[in-house]
Design an enzyme around this catalytic site. Structure first.
Site, PDB file in Angstrom:
ATOM      1  CG  LEU A  47      -2.040  -1.091   1.129  1.00  0.00           C
ATOM      2  CD1 LEU A  47      -2.667  -1.331   2.488  1.00  0.00           C
ATOM      3  CD2 LEU A  47      -3.115  -0.722   0.116  1.00  0.00           C
ATOM      4  CB  CYS A  81      -4.888  -2.281   6.621  1.00  0.00           C
ATOM      5  SG  CYS A  81      -5.261  -1.274   5.198  1.00  0.00           S
ATOM      6  CG  ASN A 111      -8.332  -6.694  -0.818  1.00  0.00           C
ATOM      7  OD1 ASN A 111      -7.443  -6.805  -1.652  1.00  0.00           O
ATOM      8  ND2 ASN A 111      -8.400  -5.672   0.016  1.00  0.00           N
TER       9      ASN A 111
END
Length: 301
Positions: A72, A128, A190
């Protein structure tokens, strides 16, 4: 023929978006792709401070897809507000900002700063690692997902879409937790956690050892999870995972997705998103579908 869809009160000219992390904020693609033709641009993840990302190598090709462990990497919310939002405002497309963080406070800081900007929707990346939970992703525990969703909803001025991780035992449990906490919608899937080993060097292909698997290889898993999630909740679902063409996108719509996002294929063919838009229109003409809503959840059971 009407291709427009409404998600959480936001009208999209068509259901085709970009998947976060595969399109930047559109700057790299705008010379090739007419962003005006897309339902929305979903930006790369934005954090409260700049993130350097993971060490290299961090991308590896696999059968039917790719592994990535970018980590990220992003310039942070202040640069994003100053540079990326004005760029995207030039185009007739919706702006969906993907938000990432390492603690709930990180997310809230970004969400609050975006509250005064002219973006249409927030997509919260709960894959995350939560530093306070021993690096377990926010989206892998239902109570953790419920907590972060409800806290973000209290601060957010735009509709909130929670992006769910497929790396769970029961996707419906996570979808229901997001809905119960007040999410305006969910997006999935995801990436799936994967690994590749270089047999000639006898080492990991990625410096991070594991990475997120995306591309056509994951599509059957994604379609199944979108079908399950859309039948478990009443809020809209945005489907993604391995979409390479219009036929793939239509599968997701029939499974129950209100919109779709194209990810890894942007790297293979930068024109994929526009080809999907045009392919959906051609399909609707061929089968005499006047309203795209006829397709959403339209699988014959």
């Amino acid at each position: 023929m009407n291709t427009s869809v409404s998600i959480a009160g936001v009208e999209f000219k068509n259901p085709v978006m970009t998947a976060s992390g595969t399109f930047g904020s559109g700057m790299e693609y705008s010379d090739f792709v007419d962003l005006n033709k897309l339902g929305a641009v979903v930006t790369k993840g934005v954090a409260n401070v700049p993130w350097p990302g993971n060490p290299v190598p961090r991308v590896a090709e696999t059968y039917g897809g790719m592994l990535n462990a970018i980590g990220l990497q992003n310039p942070g919310i202040d640069v994003f507000i100053e540079r990326d939002i004005p760029f995207l405002k030039q185009f007739d497309t919706r702006i969906v900002v993907n938000v990432c963080g390492k603690s709930v406070e990180d997310y809230l800081e970004v969400v609050e700063k975006l509250g005064d900007t002219d973006v249409d929707m927030l997509e919260i990346n709960v894959s995350c690692p939560n530093v306070k939970e021993g690096a377990i992703a926010f989206g892998q525990k239902a109570d953790c997902l419920f907590d972060i969703t409800s806290r973000i909803k209290k601060k957010a001025k735009q509709p909130v879409i929670m992006k769910l991780s497929p790396n769970v035992t029961d996707i419906t449990e996570m979808a229901k937790a997001a809905e119960a906490a007040g999410a305006d919608g969910i997006s999935l899937i995801n990436t799936l956690t994967g690994m590749k080993i270089d047999i000639h060097r006898r080492t990991f292909a990625l410096a991070n050892k594991t990475g997120g698997l995306s591309g056509p290889a994951i599509k059957p898993v994604a379609v199944r999870m979108v079908y399950q999630a859309s039948h478990a909740v009443k809020i809209p679902v945005i489907g993604m995972g391995g979409i390479a063409n219009a036929e793939d996108a239509i599968e997701f719509l029939l499974a129950g997705a209100s919109a779709v996002a194209v990810g890894a294929m942007n790297f293979v063919n930068p024109y994929t998103t526009v080809e999907v838009v045009e392919g959906i229109e051609n399909y609707m003409k061929k089968y005499g579908v006047e309203e795209i809503g006829e397709l959403i959840g339209g699988i014959r059971e």
